[in-house]
Design an enzyme around this catalytic site. Structure first.
Site, mmCIF file in Angstrom:
data_model
loop_
_atom_site.group_PDB
_atom_site.id
_atom_site.type_symbol
_atom_site.label_atom_id
_atom_site.label_comp_id
_atom_site.label_asym_id
_atom_site.label_seq_id
_atom_site.Cartn_x
_atom_site.Cartn_y
_atom_site.Cartn_z
ATOM 1 N N CYS A 115 14.835 4.966 44.378
ATOM 2 C CA CYS A 115 15.817 5.571 43.528
ATOM 3 C C CYS A 115 15.382 5.163 42.068
ATOM 4 C CB CYS A 115 16.957 5.248 43.831
ATOM 5 S SG CYS A 115 18.142 6.445 42.612
ATOM 6 N N HIS B 171 17.324 8.393 49.010
ATOM 7 C CA HIS B 171 17.677 7.298 49.626
ATOM 8 C C HIS B 171 17.650 7.252 51.030
ATOM 9 C CE1 HIS B 171 19.888 5.343 46.326
ATOM 10 N NE2 HIS B 171 19.793 6.497 45.823
ATOM 11 N N GLU C 95 18.264 4.962 53.260
ATOM 12 C CA GLU C 95 19.096 4.479 53.966
ATOM 13 C C GLU C 95 20.410 5.076 53.945
ATOM 14 O OE1 GLU C 95 18.236 3.971 51.073
ATOM 15 O OE2 GLU C 95 19.969 3.396 49.615
ATOM 16 N N ASP D 81 42.124 10.965 55.323
ATOM 17 C CA ASP D 81 43.155 10.392 54.430
ATOM 18 C C ASP D 81 43.710 9.197 55.534
ATOM 19 O OD1 ASP D 81 42.540 12.640 53.027
ATOM 20 O OD2 ASP D 81 44.671 13.620 53.378
ATOM 21 N N ASP E 66 44.361 16.649 42.358
ATOM 22 C CA ASP E 66 45.264 17.300 43.072
ATOM 23 C C ASP E 66 46.105 18.393 42.374
ATOM 24 O OD1 ASP E 66 44.804 15.457 45.191
ATOM 25 O OD2 ASP E 66 46.078 13.864 44.086
HETATM 26 O O1 1PR Z 1 45.886 8.572 43.062
HETATM 27 O O2 1PR Z 1 43.754 7.289 42.803
HETATM 28 O O3 1PR Z 1 45.651 6.425 44.152
HETATM 29 O O4 1PR Z 1 44.110 8.602 44.787
HETATM 30 C C1 1PR Z 1 44.929 9.032 45.927
HETATM 31 C C2 1PR Z 1 44.153 9.786 46.464
HETATM 32 O O5 1PR Z 1 44.879 10.243 47.677
HETATM 33 C C3 1PR Z 1 43.822 11.364 46.010
HETATM 34 O O6 1PR Z 1 42.468 11.518 46.098
HETATM 35 C C4 1PR Z 1 44.684 12.028 46.692
HETATM 36 O O7 1PR Z 1 44.256 13.588 46.746
HETATM 37 C C5 1PR Z 1 45.001 11.653 47.953
HETATM 38 N N1 1PR Z 1 46.427 11.760 48.273
HETATM 39 C C6 1PR Z 1 47.418 11.126 48.082
HETATM 40 N N2 1PR Z 1 48.643 11.763 48.709
HETATM 41 C C7 1PR Z 1 48.155 12.456 49.786
HETATM 42 C C8 1PR Z 1 48.541 13.248 50.726
HETATM 43 O O8 1PR Z 1 48.110 13.897 51.624
HETATM 44 N N3 1PR Z 1 49.855 12.802 50.872
HETATM 45 N N4 1PR Z 1 45.769 13.354 50.347
HETATM 46 C C9 1PR Z 1 46.426 12.605 49.639
HETATM 47 C C10 1PR Z 1 44.938 14.383 49.694
HETATM 48 C C11 1PR Z 1 43.521 15.814 50.168
HETATM 49 C C12 1PR Z 1 42.475 16.221 51.185
HETATM 50 C C13 1PR Z 1 42.588 16.660 52.187
HETATM 51 C C14 1PR Z 1 42.023 18.066 51.818
HETATM 52 C C15 1PR Z 1 41.608 18.790 53.302
HETATM 53 N N5 1PR Z 1 44.171 14.984 50.706
HETATM 54 O O9 1PR Z 1 41.579 14.871 51.111
HETATM 55 O O10 1PR Z 1 41.771 15.948 53.095
HETATM 56 O O11 1PR Z 1 43.224 18.834 51.294
HETATM 57 O O12 1PR Z 1 42.625 19.142 54.177
HETATM 58 P P1 1PR Z 1 42.558 20.288 55.084
HETATM 59 O O13 1PR Z 1 41.099 20.636 55.346
HETATM 60 O O14 1PR Z 1 43.337 19.738 56.356
HETATM 61 O O15 1PR Z 1 43.258 21.353 54.607
HETATM 62 P P2 1PR Z 1 44.932 7.689 43.606
#
Ligand code: 1PR
Length: 528
Positions: A80, A184, A186, A229, A384
């Protein structure tokens, strides 16, 4: 044989260490100029900006020994930025002299048609044959950079391979037993490990022969990302969960879809181009006391050789003993544990609000701090948004769209409101104001969720994705709502999204990553 690693502690070189170990080699650390001259092989994973790398080399007295070693053609592999510092200088750090092995200046990609940084999997075309590429089957390799060494019209004999990204750039150089890659190895899955293994094993000098011309082209792939998640369940175990519109409890229990490391390994083996972990309760706890997330990353990076992103809780905080930590401290711990990128959620919203209120950059926000030290490409912003319906564009100061999905009362317009704390709190900020400001503050990529779509399996929020892609030049990862392979095809054929991310359908094995790629390929979409 001694393989000596040149690491000055600036970023994630855990992956290269893990890759070397995985290939069955051990290494020593370079801690003196003498080590550079005497090691059998030197491995230099450059991290940080051109100027930072050169400053570190200068501070340690490594510039001359490196030049000496390289000019003598003794085994050296740079990765890189370590390719870029072989040149005379770079637009990234004007006035800073590089090692000057090759003439010319490293340049910045022009913004326009292509997102900058280039983040993702692209091809390489060999200009010469080299033992480094023994067994290479034209697979795509992983790149992440904003600066490049241009390919000269008549390639010089040390230019080993090139890649296209709006222009042709040098993706590998080799001279004697000296080589450097812009990609990269790796992080490039099995193909990258093979190339790295060739360097580590090679007893001979790198063999070069038969010049080829630089006429064909390569293309960056649309990335397919698996998202995990992660949170503790009620028994205190760290599990992969998945919500419906961010609600992760079903019948009172946190849904448990598997163990994070095992799932990540599965996705790596199944061909995921990248893996993202989101600590979805990160906003509640003290991030650096979240040891399991750090252990999880460290474990994962031993086995998973594609990029890893970690989000959740990247912000400044004060621990229970009253000690203060900056967002940079939190990010640094994750990079050391094996993350390639960190993803900032709630804290980015606070940073943007402050930026818009004051009208100037503070230099102290998490985005700015982490970007300045690790580079924009290491800073993802996870946003979000949620739809807010209005009767007309004039009914709100926010940027609206005329939607094809009218609201509950027949409203034809909506704007996308930024939320924090996992969607629990909405702010008076629309996604357009937000992403534009994030780019200005130094973010390198947007992870664009949509609460309305999350977990619904009804397809990506194309209107939102198109609206965001139109205002930023950094890559955009579309997330939320994937329910089938066809939804990815729709995403890539109807919007300019750089990557598609899904969670639920992969966790529940409803759709295989490979089937997503097959469908995309059949529709003419470039994938790895
Ligand atoms: O605010 O910096 O602590 O970050 C928190 C992170 O956690 C953020 O990226 C936020 O999007 C995520 N988050 C917080 N609460 C939730 C929850 O689900 N209760 N998840 C959450 C968000 C969104 C995607 C998910 C896609 C695809 N998840 O990552 O995986 O929507 O899902 P799907 O394909 O099943 O539709 P901070």
């Amino acid at each position: 044989m001694t393989i000596a690693l040149l690491d000055y502690g600036a970023g994630n070189v855990r992956s290269i260490r893990n890759a070397v170990r995985k290939l069955g080699f051990s290494f020593t650390e370079i801690s003196s100029a003498e080590d550079i001259l005497t090691a059998d092989k030197v491995l230099f994973p450059g991290v940080g900006s051109f100027g930072l790398v050169m400053a570190e080399l200068r501070k340690r007295g490594y510039v001359e020994p490196l030049r000496q070693r390289i000019l003598a053609g003794k085994p050296f592999l740079g990765i890189c930025v370590a390719l870029q510092v072989l040149y005379a200088g770079s637009e990234e750090s004007p006035g800073v002299a590089g090692l000057g092995i090759f003439p010319g200046q490293v340049q910045r990609f022009a913004t326009g048609e292509m997102a900058v940084p280039q983040i993702g999997w692209n091809g390489v075309k060999l200009l010469q044959s080299s033992s480094l590429f023994n067994g290479y089957q034209q697979e795509k390799l992983y790149f992440v950079h904003s600066y490049f060494a241009p390919l000269t019209e008549t390639p010089d004999d040390w230019q080993l391979a090139y890649t296209d990204y709006g222009c042709k750039f040098v993706s590998a150089v080799a001279k004697g037993a000296v080589a450097a890659f812009q990609f990269h190895p790796e992080k490039s899955g099995a193909a990258g490990l093979n190339i790295l293994g060739n360097y580590l094993q090679d007893k001979e000098e790198i063999v070069l022969s038969s010049k080829d011309s630089a006429t064909s082209s390569t293309k960056i792939a649309k990335r397919i990302i698996a998202c995990l998640d992660v949170r503790s369940n009620d028994a205190g175990d760290l599990v992969v969960t998945k919500g419906d519109q961010y609600v992760v409890r079903a019948e009172g229990e946190v849904r448990n879809l598997g163990k994070p490391v095992a799932l990540a390994r599965r996705y790596y083996e199944e061909g995921a181009d990248e893996i993202t972990f989101l600590n979805i309760t990160g906003f509640r706890s003290f991030p650096l006391q979240d040891q399991p997330m750090i252990d999880l990353l460290a474990e994962c990076s031993k086995e998973v050789f594609v990029p890893l992103t970690i989000g959740g809780g990247i912000r400044a905080f004060v621990d229970s003993m009253g000690r203060s930590y900056s967002a940079l401290d939190v990010a640094a711990a994750y990079f050391r544990a094996g993350a390639d990128k960190i993803s900032i959620g709630s804290d980015a919203v606070d940073a943007v609000e402050e930026f818009l209120r004051s009208g100037k950059k503070s230099g102290s926000s998490s985005i700015e701090q982490i970007s300045a030290v690790y580079g924009a490409q290491a800073v993802v912003i996870s946003v979000d948004p949620r739809r807010v319906y209005v009767d007309s564009a004039e009914a709100t100061p926010h940027t609206t769209i005329k939607t094809i999905y009218p609201g509950p009362n027949g409203e034809e317009y909506c704007w996308y409101q930024c939320t924090v704390k996992g969607g629990r709190e909405g702010r008076d900020l629309d996604v357009i104001q937000f992403v534009v400001a994030c780019e200005q503050l130094g973010a390198g990529e947007i992870l664009l969720n949509c609460i309305d779509r999350d977990g619904t399996g009804s397809g990506f929020e194309l209107e939102l994705i198109a609206q965001v892609k139109a205002v930023v030049s950094i890559p955009v990862i579309a997330s939320s709502g994937a329910g089938s392979a066809a939804h990815f095809v729709e995403l890539f054929t109807r919007t300019e999204a750089d990557a598609g991310l899904a969670a639920g359908i992969f966790h529940r094995r409803e759709v295989e990553i490979d089937n997503v790629k097959k469908a995309a390929r059949a529709a003419g979409v470039e994938v790895r």
